[in-house]
Design an enzyme around this catalytic site. Structure first.
Site, PDB file in Angstrom:
ATOM      1  N   VAL A  19       3.764   2.576   7.908  1.00 52.61           N
ATOM      2  CA  VAL A  19       3.004   1.515   7.240  1.00 52.61           C
ATOM      3  C   VAL A  19       3.940   0.442   6.689  1.00 52.61           C
ATOM      4  O   VAL A  19       3.809  -0.739   6.994  1.00 52.61           O
ATOM      5  CB  VAL A  19       2.125   2.088   6.109  1.00 52.61           C
ATOM      6  N   THR A 135      -2.505   5.681   1.519  1.00 54.00           N
ATOM      7  CA  THR A 135      -3.868   6.182   1.384  1.00 54.00           C
ATOM      8  C   THR A 135      -3.889   7.207   0.263  1.00 54.00           C
ATOM      9  O   THR A 135      -3.178   8.209   0.304  1.00 54.00           O
ATOM     10  CB  THR A 135      -4.344   6.828   2.693  1.00 54.00           C
ATOM     11  N   ASN A 228     -11.963   5.642   7.771  1.00 56.06           N
ATOM     12  CA  ASN A 228     -11.415   6.648   8.666  1.00 56.06           C
ATOM     13  C   ASN A 228     -12.405   7.779   8.923  1.00 56.06           C
ATOM     14  O   ASN A 228     -12.465   8.321  10.033  1.00 56.06           O
ATOM     15  CB  ASN A 228     -10.112   7.206   8.100  1.00 56.06           C
ATOM     16  N   GLY A 277      -6.192  12.829  16.758  1.00 60.60           N
ATOM     17  CA  GLY A 277      -5.000  13.257  16.040  1.00 60.60           C
ATOM     18  C   GLY A 277      -4.507  12.138  15.159  1.00 60.60           C
ATOM     19  O   GLY A 277      -5.265  11.252  14.763  1.00 60.60           O
ATOM     20  N   CYS A 280      -3.861  10.008   9.895  1.00 58.18           N
ATOM     21  CA  CYS A 280      -4.885   9.531   8.960  1.00 58.18           C
ATOM     22  C   CYS A 280      -6.209  10.293   9.005  1.00 58.18           C
ATOM     23  O   CYS A 280      -6.710  10.715   7.961  1.00 58.18           O
ATOM     24  CB  CYS A 280      -5.160   8.053   9.214  1.00 58.18           C
ATOM     25  N   LYS A 283      -6.330  14.012   7.611  1.00 62.34           N
ATOM     26  CA  LYS A 283      -5.868  14.011   6.222  1.00 62.34           C
ATOM     27  C   LYS A 283      -6.883  13.341   5.300  1.00 62.34           C
ATOM     28  O   LYS A 283      -7.218  13.857   4.229  1.00 62.34           O
ATOM     29  CB  LYS A 283      -4.524  13.294   6.135  1.00 62.34           C
TER      30      LYS A 283
END
Length: 567
Positions: A19, A135, A228, A277, A280, A283
């Site tokens: 990021v 995040t 997400n 996968g 993000c 999780k």
């Protein structure tokens, strides 16, 4: 809104990962008058950012970094200096799922975020705007503020903002250049609104003001998790239907096309596959589940947990299908794995479905040949020998071989398993011709904003209309990066199997070559292998290039069955 009286001149970003690195590189490109310093404790990672080989692969990122590095973009391990000089500080550190203690397996581990907050409080000599880029759970900004206030120096004040990233790996540079929106959350106070305006000013260097959304802090934090969760939910939804399709004879690509043409639904993220996968989706959903449980909302928690459960089911179902088709045993059989990254155009392997597939096959006694054009061999071995994957790392090292050339990887194997939708595995000649006709600074730099609606990287259309070579006026063309499956078939053990976990291959034509083919969401009719029909256009001998290795390629090019990209 409060009028801006000060211009941001120096920015610090803590965390030089997936990021922080790309975000600050593009920001430096678009804000040449702002000095941006990305800091990290890892001397190795910073050295890579200052070298010709960056620590992460993103199409177009190399060129952006080359333009800005040592001009107004700097990568450093001098965290204290960067914090002291900056007026605005991004926190872009990892927030992995906890592996221990309360909330293990679901809650986000905020130890790195807390560590950043304590460093900022200790090193700051003047007031700062601190921005959450990582995040985080809802109300994490409140925790950061508590730490900063408890440790602040006289005359030093802090404003906390939430500015979540919405990047998709493989298209991060384009997502940063042309985002759907930028979300900034802050306190509903005069000081909070002033801080929001200052960050807005930075983004307005290249992003229209109408695309910058401002909210309160908590809405911003929850919006990231929700986005997400919704995307992953769509993938699990179509993957659940893929099992129904295989049982009934329907084709999940046709179902996805029919569903996606409904304007209320849309076609994006409806490509069935072995599973999603990346760092993000899983999780963030687990984090959302944990938050819901903590708020005494068990029904909501169970709803979102099912998205994860369906993804696990899809990966397990695909892995078991491989074993069943290979006469219910893979012991001492050598199987080729094509693709290890969780999606194409990235070297990231976090939560990649390939790990589940490989683990299942290794547990059953298989020998694996693995090829991926961007994942480093050391990363593959590290993933497959991780304590959560195996209790016998030495056995894994003996059973796994990693190759730099796909033809070497498939030679002498019983089966070929496609786990990543890399273009080179098979690209539709019709779409590829249209894409490559456009000049690009980087030949890999392709994103769905620039691609025709039928290209595998596009989310606009679930499948290409060009089927085989039956479309009048569209001859077969063999491209240098497309694999020659006739050559692959000739080098494999017989019977030769292909398991297409991304539904990107031309299944009927592979059957004509002689392969036994299995895929996701489509029951393939059994047919005896026979030579390709006469009349196929002749093609020149070209060369396939991967990782600098070259091998002769000849034969008929194969067009894809459908797109294979997921964020």
């Amino acid at each position: 809104m409060v009028k801006i009286t000060m211009v941001i001149s120096k920015i610090c970003c803590i965390g030089a990962g997936y990021v922080g690195g790309p975000t600050c590189s593009v920001m430096a490109l678009k804000c040449p008058d702002i000095q941006i310093t990305v800091v990290d404790r890892s001397t190795e990672r910073i050295a890579q950012w200052n070298s010709d080989k960056l620590p992460i692969y993103e199409p177009g990122l190399d060129e952006v970094v080359r333009q800005c590095r040592n001009r107004n973009l700097f990568f450093s391990t001098d965290i204290e200096k960067a914090i002291q000089e900056a007026e605005l500080i991004f926190i872009s550190v990892n927030t992995p799922t906890k592996t221990y203690g309360n909330g293990r397996g679901r809650a986000a581990d905020l130890k790195y975020v807390e560590g950043c907050a304590r460093m900022i409080a200790e090193m700051s000599q003047n007031s700062k705007i601190v921005v959450e880029k990582s995040t985080v759970p809802v109300r994490a900004a409140e925790s950061i503020m508590h730490i900063l206030k408890a440790n602040h120096k006289p005359g030093v004040k802090y404003d906390i903002l939430s500015n979540p990233e919405f990047l998709a790996e493989g298209t991060a540079v384009e997502d940063l250049l042309k985002p759907d929106r930028v979300l900034i959350g802050g306190e509903q106070t005069a000081a909070g609104q002033a801080a929001i305006e200052k960050l807005c000013w930075v983004y307005e260097h290249w992003i229209p003001k109408r695309s910058i959304i401002t909210t309160n802090t908590w809405s911003s934090e929850l919006s990231k998790l929700a986005a997400n969760a919704f995307l992953a939910q769509r993938i699990s939804s179509i993957n659940s239907l893929s099992a129904v399709c295989e049982a009934t004879g329907a084709d999940v690509s046709e179902v996805a096309r029919a569903v996606g043409l409904d304007s209320r639904i849309g076609p994006k993220f409806l490509q069935a596959s072995v599973g999603f996968g990346g760092s993000c989706f899983q999780k963030d959903i687990l984090n959302l589940v944990y938050i819901c449980e903590g708020l005494n909302l068990p029904e909501v928690a169970a709803y979102w947990q099912q998205v994860i459960d369906m993804n696990d089911y899809q990966k397990t179902r695909f892995s078991q299908k491989i074993i069943e088709c290979l006469f219910n045993t893979v012991t001492d059989k050598r199987i080729s794995i094509l693709g290890f990254a969780f999606k194409k155009n990235t070297g990231d392997t976090r939560e990649t479905p390939a790990i589940t597939v490989c683990r299942t096959l290794l547990d059953e006694g298989a020998q694996l040949n693995i090829y991926d054009p961007k994942v480093e061999p050391e990363q593959i071995i590290a993933d497959l020998t991780h304590p959560t994957v195996t209790e016998s790392p030495e056995h894994v090292k003996r059973a796994v071989q990693i190759f730099a050339d796909p033809y070497d990887a498939v030679r002498g194997t019983h089966a070929l398993v496609v786990c990543t939708e890399w273009d080179e595995f098979v690209v539709c000649h019709h779409c590829r011709r249209r894409v490559t006709s456009k000049p690009m600074a980087d030949r890999h730099y392709q994103h769905h904003h620039h691609l025709p609606p039928h290209h595998p990287s596009s989310h606009h259309e679930p499948r290409c209309p060009v089927e085989s070579n039956t479309v009048p006026g569209v001859p077969f063309v063999l491209f240098p990066q497309s694999l020659n499956y006739e050559r692959i078939y000739a080098s494999m053990m017989k019977p030769a199997y292909i398991f297409d976990g991304r539904k990107i291959l031309p299944h009927e034509r592979l059957q004509q070559i002689g392969f036994h083919v299995q895929t996701i969401g489509k029951r393939l009719l059994h047919q005896e292998p026979h030579p390709l029909r006469h009349g196929a256009a002749a093609v020149p001998v070209l060369h396939h290039a991967t990782n600098g290795h070259h091998g002769p390629v000849s034969g008929t090019a194969l067009n894809g069955d459908g797109p294979g990209t997921q964020a």
